[in-house]
Design a protein around this motif. Sequence first.
Motif, PDB file in Angstrom:
ATOM      1  N   GLU A 360      68.501 -13.871 -73.566  1.00  0.00           N
ATOM      2  CA  GLU A 360      69.936 -14.063 -73.745  1.00  0.00           C
ATOM      3  C   GLU A 360      70.553 -12.869 -74.465  1.00  0.00           C
ATOM      4  OE1 GLU A 360      70.881 -17.708 -75.617  1.00  0.00           O
ATOM      5  OE2 GLU A 360      69.935 -18.972 -74.089  1.00  0.00           O
ATOM      6  N   ASN A 361      71.784 -12.553 -74.078  1.00  0.00           N
ATOM      7  CA  ASN A 361      72.570 -11.500 -74.715  1.00  0.00           C
ATOM      8  C   ASN A 361      71.910 -10.131 -74.645  1.00  0.00           C
ATOM      9  OD1 ASN A 361      74.499 -13.476 -75.605  1.00  0.00           O
ATOM     10  ND2 ASN A 361      73.140 -13.974 -77.312  1.00  0.00           N
ATOM     11  N   HIS A 362      71.100  -9.898 -73.637  1.00  0.00           N
ATOM     12  CA  HIS A 362      70.487  -8.585 -73.474  1.00  0.00           C
ATOM     13  C   HIS A 362      71.538  -7.609 -72.948  1.00  0.00           C
ATOM     14  CE1 HIS A 362      67.785  -5.387 -72.174  1.00  0.00           C
ATOM     15  NE2 HIS A 362      66.838  -5.966 -72.886  1.00  0.00           N
ATOM     16  N   PRO A 363      71.603  -6.372 -73.493  1.00  0.00           N
ATOM     17  CA  PRO A 363      72.664  -5.442 -73.069  1.00  0.00           C
ATOM     18  C   PRO A 363      72.616  -5.048 -71.605  1.00  0.00           C
ATOM     19  CG  PRO A 363      71.051  -4.360 -74.500  1.00  0.00           C
ATOM     20  CD  PRO A 363      70.785  -5.823 -74.585  1.00  0.00           C
ATOM     21  N   LEU A 364      71.442  -5.143 -70.964  1.00  0.00           N
ATOM     22  CA  LEU A 364      71.345  -4.793 -69.551  1.00  0.00           C
ATOM     23  C   LEU A 364      71.685  -5.957 -68.627  1.00  0.00           C
ATOM     24  CD1 LEU A 364      68.125  -2.584 -69.432  1.00  0.00           C
ATOM     25  CD2 LEU A 364      70.460  -1.842 -68.982  1.00  0.00           C
ATOM     26  N   ALA A 365      71.888  -7.131 -69.171  1.00  0.00           N
ATOM     27  CA  ALA A 365      72.174  -8.302 -68.341  1.00  0.00           C
ATOM     28  C   ALA A 365      73.388  -8.064 -67.458  1.00  0.00           C
ATOM     29  CB  ALA A 365      72.397  -9.522 -69.231  1.00  0.00           C
ATOM     30  N   ASN A 366      73.279  -8.492 -66.216  1.00  0.00           N
ATOM     31  CA  ASN A 366      74.364  -8.430 -65.236  1.00  0.00           C
ATOM     32  C   ASN A 366      74.772  -7.012 -64.852  1.00  0.00           C
ATOM     33  OD1 ASN A 366      74.576 -11.297 -65.373  1.00  0.00           O
ATOM     34  ND2 ASN A 366      75.789 -11.082 -67.238  1.00  0.00           N
ATOM     35  N   THR A 367      73.886  -6.028 -65.122  1.00  0.00           N
ATOM     36  CA  THR A 367      74.174  -4.666 -64.694  1.00  0.00           C
ATOM     37  C   THR A 367      74.073  -4.570 -63.178  1.00  0.00           C
ATOM     38  OG1 THR A 367      73.353  -3.701 -66.753  1.00  0.00           O
ATOM     39  CG2 THR A 367      73.445  -2.259 -64.831  1.00  0.00           C
ATOM     40  N   MET A 368      75.094  -4.023 -62.556  1.00  0.00           N
ATOM     41  CA  MET A 368      75.118  -3.847 -61.103  1.00  0.00           C
ATOM     42  C   MET A 368      75.258  -2.372 -60.760  1.00  0.00           C
ATOM     43  SD  MET A 368      77.464  -7.057 -59.784  1.00  0.00           S
ATOM     44  CE  MET A 368      78.777  -6.767 -60.993  1.00  0.00           C
ATOM     45  N   ARG A 369      74.579  -1.956 -59.698  1.00  0.00           N
ATOM     46  CA  ARG A 369      74.711  -0.594 -59.193  1.00  0.00           C
ATOM     47  C   ARG A 369      75.114  -0.650 -57.729  1.00  0.00           C
ATOM     48  NH1 ARG A 369      69.920  -0.462 -62.172  1.00  0.00           N
ATOM     49  NH2 ARG A 369      69.771   1.085 -63.845  1.00  0.00           N
ATOM     50  N   PHE A 370      75.943   0.301 -57.335  1.00  0.00           N
ATOM     51  CA  PHE A 370      76.364   0.429 -55.950  1.00  0.00           C
ATOM     52  C   PHE A 370      76.091   1.860 -55.506  1.00  0.00           C
ATOM     53  CE2 PHE A 370      78.911  -2.839 -57.916  1.00  0.00           C
ATOM     54  CZ  PHE A 370      78.918  -3.875 -56.982  1.00  0.00           C
ATOM     55  N   SER A 371      75.418   2.018 -54.375  1.00  0.00           N
ATOM     56  CA  SER A 371      75.096   3.349 -53.862  1.00  0.00           C
ATOM     57  C   SER A 371      75.609   3.505 -52.429  1.00  0.00           C
ATOM     58  CB  SER A 371      73.577   3.605 -53.873  1.00  0.00           C
ATOM     59  OG  SER A 371      73.070   3.594 -55.185  1.00  0.00           O
ATOM     60  N   LEU A 372      76.130   4.693 -52.150  1.00  0.00           N
ATOM     61  CA  LEU A 372      76.583   5.051 -50.812  1.00  0.00           C
ATOM     62  C   LEU A 372      75.776   6.262 -50.355  1.00  0.00           C
ATOM     63  CD1 LEU A 372      78.638   4.884 -48.420  1.00  0.00           C
ATOM     64  CD2 LEU A 372      80.078   6.473 -49.753  1.00  0.00           C
ATOM     65  N   LEU A 373      75.213   6.200 -49.135  1.00  0.00           N
ATOM     66  CA  LEU A 373      74.448   7.300 -48.589  1.00  0.00           C
ATOM     67  C   LEU A 373      75.066   7.729 -47.257  1.00  0.00           C
ATOM     68  CD1 LEU A 373      72.193   5.003 -49.745  1.00  0.00           C
ATOM     69  CD2 LEU A 373      70.691   6.926 -49.323  1.00  0.00           C
ATOM     70  N   LEU A 374      75.090   9.028 -47.040  1.00  0.00           N
ATOM     71  CA  LEU A 374      75.498   9.606 -45.756  1.00  0.00           C
ATOM     72  C   LEU A 374      74.365  10.485 -45.276  1.00  0.00           C
ATOM     73  CD1 LEU A 374      79.175  10.637 -46.615  1.00  0.00           C
ATOM     74  CD2 LEU A 374      78.412   8.570 -45.424  1.00  0.00           C
ATOM     75  N   ASN A 375      73.682  10.049 -44.210  1.00  0.00           N
ATOM     76  CA  ASN A 375      72.502  10.748 -43.705  1.00  0.00           C
ATOM     77  C   ASN A 375      72.864  11.416 -42.380  1.00  0.00           C
ATOM     78  OD1 ASN A 375      70.028  11.572 -42.652  1.00  0.00           O
ATOM     79  ND2 ASN A 375      68.943   9.849 -43.592  1.00  0.00           N
ATOM     80  N   PHE A 376      72.973  12.742 -42.382  1.00  0.00           N
ATOM     81  CA  PHE A 376      73.399  13.476 -41.198  1.00  0.00           C
ATOM     82  C   PHE A 376      72.243  13.836 -40.286  1.00  0.00           C
ATOM     83  CE2 PHE A 376      76.470  14.278 -44.588  1.00  0.00           C
ATOM     84  CZ  PHE A 376      77.627  13.839 -43.974  1.00  0.00           C
ATOM     85  N   ALA A 377      71.039  13.291 -40.590  1.00  0.00           N
ATOM     86  CA  ALA A 377      69.897  13.512 -39.699  1.00  0.00           C
ATOM     87  C   ALA A 377      69.871  12.479 -38.597  1.00  0.00           C
ATOM     88  CB  ALA A 377      68.590  13.452 -40.492  1.00  0.00           C
TER      89      ALA A 377
END
Length: 378
Positions: A360-377
Motif C-alpha cells: 500500500e502507498n508505494h510510490p510506483l503504484a499505478n505508474t503507466m507508460r505509453f510508447s509509440l514506435l515507427l518502424n520504417f523497415a
Amino acid sequence: MIIGGIVRDASAQIGASAVVFLMIEPDSRAAGMGNAGVAIADNANALFWNPAGLADQVGTEVALTHSNWLPELSSDLFFEYLVAKHHINNWGTIGAHVTFLNLGEHEHRDALNQELGTFRSYDLSVGVSYGFKVSEHFSLGTGVRWIRSNLASVNVGAQQSQPGVSVGVDLAAMLKAPQFSLGPIATQYNIGVNLTNMGPKIQYSDSEQADPIPTLLRVGHAITFEFDEYNKITLANDASKILVRQRVEEVCIDVNDPETCAPQYSTDPFYRAIFTSWTPIEVLSSAVNDDEQEFTNLSVIDQLLISVGFEYWYNNLFAARGGYFYENPYNGDRKFLTFGAGIRYNIVGVDFSYVYALEENHPLANTMRFSLLLNFAR
C-alpha cells in the motif's frame, strides 16, 4: 586531530548512487514484462536494454515513451524517452537517445524559512550506441551517454550548488542460439548481458561530495515458442546488480570519547566497484533507540534485482504481457506486478504498461507508460 576507526561496508547500493533516473526502464514493452529485456532487445529500445541487440536489426525505427512518474507522490513529475536506430549495410546498426526526467518546481528557502523564489529540477541524458555481429549467432554492442543532473542551482549555506555532469559507457553481448524444434514448436533461445553506466562520479558542489553513477550489470535469458504462424509466446528472466560499493568509517576526534565520533562515508570509483561490490554488505535495518542501531547482512544474492515476464503475440499484431519484479526489502524494497499490451499495424506500434504495487502507498503504484514506435523497415 581526527583518528580513524573501524571501516565497514554499508548502505543499500541503490541509495549510495546519484542520477538513478538512468535505471528507469524506458519502454512500455519490457516494463509490461516485469522489466525483463536484456535477452530480447529486438527494437530501438535495445539502446537501453542491450546495445548488442541492435546488430540483428535492419531498417530505421523511432520510438517515444512518456510516463507521469511517481503518480502517488506528485502530479508534476514526468519521464520522456526518445530513441532512434538505423542499420548501415556491412557495418552494423547505430542508435541515439535522449532521456529526460522532469523533477518539478520547488521553493527555495533560507535558514530562517523565508522564501527566496523557486527553481526547477531535472535529469537529462543524451547518448549514442552501436551494435555489430561477430558471427552468425553472437553480437557485441557498446554505447556512451552524457549526463546532466540539475537538482538545485542555488546557494546552500556557503556553497553554490551546480548541475552535476558525468559520462557513462556501456558494454554488451548477445548470444542467439540456432533455432531448434521442440516437437512441432519452433524455438529460439537467447542470452544477453549488459554492463552499463560505467563512468566517473558526479558532483553538485565539490569533489569531496561526489557520488557514483549507478553502474549496473544486467544478465538474462529469453526463450520464444512459435506454436504456429499466428501464436507465439516469449518467457524472459533478468537478474541485475548495482555495482556500487559504499563504505563507512567511524572517525573520532578523541578515541576515548564516543561523543566525538561520527560516521564518514566514501564510495569506490566505478573501475574498482565492478569488482569490490561482489561481497556481502551491512545495511541499517532499524533504530532501536537514539544510541543503538540494528544492521542486517545482505548476501550477493540478496542484492540482486529479479525480473520475470512473458509476452504473447497473435499474428504479430496484438500482444499481451505480464511480469513480476522483486528487490530485497533492505536493498530498495520494490515488489510489483506488471501488465501490458501492444499493437502493431503497418509501420506503427503502440505499447502500454501498468505497475500494480504489492504494498500500500508505494510510490510506483499505478505508474503507466505509453510508447509509440515507427518502424520504417516494414
